[in-house]
Motif scaffolding. Sequence first.
Motif, short mmCIF file in Angstrom:
data_model
loop_
_atom_site.label_atom_id
_atom_site.label_comp_id
_atom_site.label_asym_id
_atom_site.label_seq_id
_atom_site.Cartn_x
_atom_site.Cartn_y
_atom_site.Cartn_z
N LEU A 93 0.90 -1.02 0.19
CA LEU A 93 -0.01 -0.34 -0.13
C LEU A 93 1.15 1.21 -0.27
O LEU A 93 1.99 1.04 0.58
CB LEU A 93 -0.69 -0.36 1.41
CG LEU A 93 -2.05 -1.17 1.24
CD1 LEU A 93 -3.07 -1.83 2.61
CD2 LEU A 93 -3.06 -1.29 0.15
N PRO A 94 0.78 2.58 -0.43
CA PRO A 94 0.77 4.22 -0.41
C PRO A 94 1.82 3.98 0.63
O PRO A 94 0.78 3.55 1.67
CB PRO A 94 0.02 4.80 -1.20
CG PRO A 94 -0.59 3.96 -2.02
CD PRO A 94 -1.07 2.11 -1.51
N HIS A 95 2.14 4.37 1.36
CA HIS A 95 3.31 4.58 2.84
C HIS A 95 3.89 5.52 2.93
O HIS A 95 5.04 5.04 1.42
CB HIS A 95 3.67 3.47 3.41
CG HIS A 95 4.44 2.96 2.67
ND1 HIS A 95 4.59 1.97 1.55
CD2 HIS A 95 6.08 2.42 3.10
CE1 HIS A 95 5.73 0.98 0.88
NE2 HIS A 95 6.44 1.61 1.28
N LYS A 96 4.59 6.18 3.47
CA LYS A 96 6.10 7.14 3.94
C LYS A 96 7.07 6.38 4.17
O LYS A 96 6.90 6.19 5.06
CB LYS A 96 5.84 8.05 4.91
CG LYS A 96 4.27 8.90 4.78
CD LYS A 96 4.87 10.08 6.10
CE LYS A 96 3.58 11.06 5.55
NZ LYS A 96 3.42 12.20 7.07
N LYS A 97 7.67 6.80 3.25
CA LYS A 97 9.82 5.49 3.11
C LYS A 97 10.21 6.05 4.13
O LYS A 97 10.39 7.36 4.71
CB LYS A 97 9.93 5.89 1.89
CG LYS A 97 9.74 4.77 1.06
CD LYS A 97 10.02 4.86 -0.22
CE LYS A 97 10.00 4.06 -1.48
NZ LYS A 97 10.31 3.85 -2.52
N LYS A 282 -14.54 15.98 5.17
CA LYS A 282 -13.51 16.01 4.59
C LYS A 282 -12.48 15.69 4.62
O LYS A 282 -11.84 16.23 5.86
CB LYS A 282 -13.22 17.36 3.91
CG LYS A 282 -14.04 18.06 2.97
CD LYS A 282 -13.66 19.30 2.33
CE LYS A 282 -15.35 19.14 1.84
NZ LYS A 282 -15.14 21.20 1.20
N SER A 283 -11.56 15.08 4.11
CA SER A 283 -9.98 14.74 4.82
C SER A 283 -8.92 15.50 4.35
O SER A 283 -8.37 16.10 4.54
CB SER A 283 -9.77 12.56 4.07
OG SER A 283 -8.04 12.67 4.87
N PRO A 284 -8.28 15.18 5.81
CA PRO A 284 -7.03 16.80 5.59
C PRO A 284 -5.83 16.46 5.06
O PRO A 284 -4.32 16.46 5.41
CB PRO A 284 -6.97 16.37 7.13
CG PRO A 284 -7.47 15.32 7.59
CD PRO A 284 -8.11 14.60 7.17
N TYR A 285 -5.97 14.85 4.32
CA TYR A 285 -4.77 14.40 3.38
C TYR A 285 -4.92 14.33 1.90
O TYR A 285 -6.40 14.09 1.81
CB TYR A 285 -4.75 12.78 3.93
CG TYR A 285 -4.03 12.33 5.54
CD1 TYR A 285 -2.65 13.08 5.12
CD2 TYR A 285 -4.76 12.63 6.44
CE1 TYR A 285 -2.08 12.64 6.07
CE2 TYR A 285 -4.30 12.16 7.75
CZ TYR A 285 -2.65 12.72 7.80
OH TYR A 285 -2.04 12.58 9.00
N ALA A 286 -4.53 14.40 0.96
CA ALA A 286 -4.47 14.87 -0.18
C ALA A 286 -5.20 12.85 -0.92
O ALA A 286 -5.73 13.14 -1.96
CB ALA A 286 -3.65 15.26 -1.09
N ASP A 287 -4.65 12.41 -0.30
CA ASP A 287 -5.19 10.83 -0.85
C ASP A 287 -5.44 9.64 -0.05
O ASP A 287 -4.72 8.92 0.34
CB ASP A 287 -3.59 10.01 -1.21
CG ASP A 287 -2.27 9.95 0.41
OD1 ASP A 287 -2.04 10.68 0.95
OD2 ASP A 287 -1.97 8.98 0.19
N PRO A 288 -6.62 9.91 0.57
CA PRO A 288 -7.48 9.10 1.29
C PRO A 288 -7.40 8.17 0.78
O PRO A 288 -7.79 7.76 -0.40
CB PRO A 288 -8.45 9.71 2.21
CG PRO A 288 -8.58 10.79 1.08
CD PRO A 288 -7.73 11.53 0.17
N PRO A 289 -7.45 6.90 1.46
CA PRO A 289 -7.75 6.31 3.09
C PRO A 289 -6.34 6.34 3.10
O PRO A 289 -5.55 5.32 4.67
CB PRO A 289 -8.05 4.74 2.84
CG PRO A 289 -7.86 4.60 1.82
CD PRO A 289 -8.01 5.41 1.08
N TYR A 290 -5.18 6.18 2.11
CA TYR A 290 -3.83 5.75 2.58
C TYR A 290 -3.02 6.72 3.57
O TYR A 290 -2.22 6.43 5.03
CB TYR A 290 -2.88 6.01 1.22
CG TYR A 290 -3.11 5.18 0.46
CD1 TYR A 290 -3.49 3.76 0.70
CD2 TYR A 290 -4.29 5.21 -0.35
CE1 TYR A 290 -4.46 2.28 -0.02
CE2 TYR A 290 -5.34 4.40 -1.13
CZ TYR A 290 -5.19 2.99 -1.33
OH TYR A 290 -5.90 2.62 -1.73
N ASN A 291 -3.35 8.43 3.14
CA ASN A 291 -2.97 8.82 4.77
C ASN A 291 -1.38 9.87 4.30
O ASN A 291 -0.71 9.15 5.28
CB ASN A 291 -3.46 8.99 5.85
CG ASN A 291 -5.36 9.06 6.02
OD1 ASN A 291 -5.76 9.39 4.81
ND2 ASN A 291 -5.09 8.95 7.12
#
Length: 315
Positions: A93-97, A282-291
């Motif tokens: 899943l998309p995630h911060k490296k 509205k999600s505070p993230y641009a790519d919900p639900p991966y955040n």
Amino acid sequence: MRLKFFEYSKFLWWFAGEDPFILKNCNKTVRVKFSLIGILVITVMITTFISISYGLYKLLESYYVGLLIGFYTAVLVMFLYMFILYTVTKDVLPHKKGKSIEIFTSYIIRFGFLFALGLVVSQPIEYMLFSDEVNKLMNGKIIESIKEKNKSLNIEYSMKVKELEELNISNNDLKNEIIRFQEDKDLTLQQFMDYQYSRNFFIEKMILMDKHLIYIWFFSAVFIILFSLPVFLKIKIDFNTNYYKNKRIIQRDLLEWHYDKFLESYNAIIKEKFPSFTLTYKSPYADPPYNTQKISKPQLASESEFSKWLLNEGN
């Protein structure tokens, strides 16, 4: 038939720490790789059971305690191993490296634990294989300790004889005392010898083996490689294999479906509580639900920039 079991074994895939449902639809190469990892994990567990059981039997001289604690240790090692295998599963899943130093440190900790585990487990099995050589070394050390004890007893009783000589007792009494001292010394030395030979010295034998039998480090290296190999093989499996591709599709669909259901339920609750307002979550993230990408807040301009904008609007 055996090859089919190896290719489609959910049992082996479970020990590899991966999803059998996804793996059964992957190509042969991927299925075999994860089956191989499962076999290695089972081998590690069995080796741990044999080694720890034998080591505790030699240390405590009890079959039942050795088998019981050996089985418990093998199960504990299996779950620790499964945990480490899960931690090296690639995140689809998309995630911060993380930072490179953090990733490197995490691998050092994982492999350091496996190195230590392999080294500890190897010791009882190495003693089992080379017990004759180790026992010879131990016998040599026991003989040296007996010689040292005999030497200290000789000094002790010679001092006592000198003390008797200074008392000017008769030769006959002196001779009787010397005979008694000799008998006491022989008895003490015999008791010391019996005590030394009655001990198993298992821990000390391990130390002697590691210190004097240099070639056993080759076997230690083999065990370390065995304990590290499943994790290494799992790390080396390519992220672009159809297993990870299928896993990414399934997990994304599942996560996004749950997120859509959450939005639907949440917005329905808001509408029910505030029917006169048009409110939605509205999600505070641009790519919900991966955040992984937070929406940046609007930058407030300075007072001078606002004045310029206002003047331009007036014109």
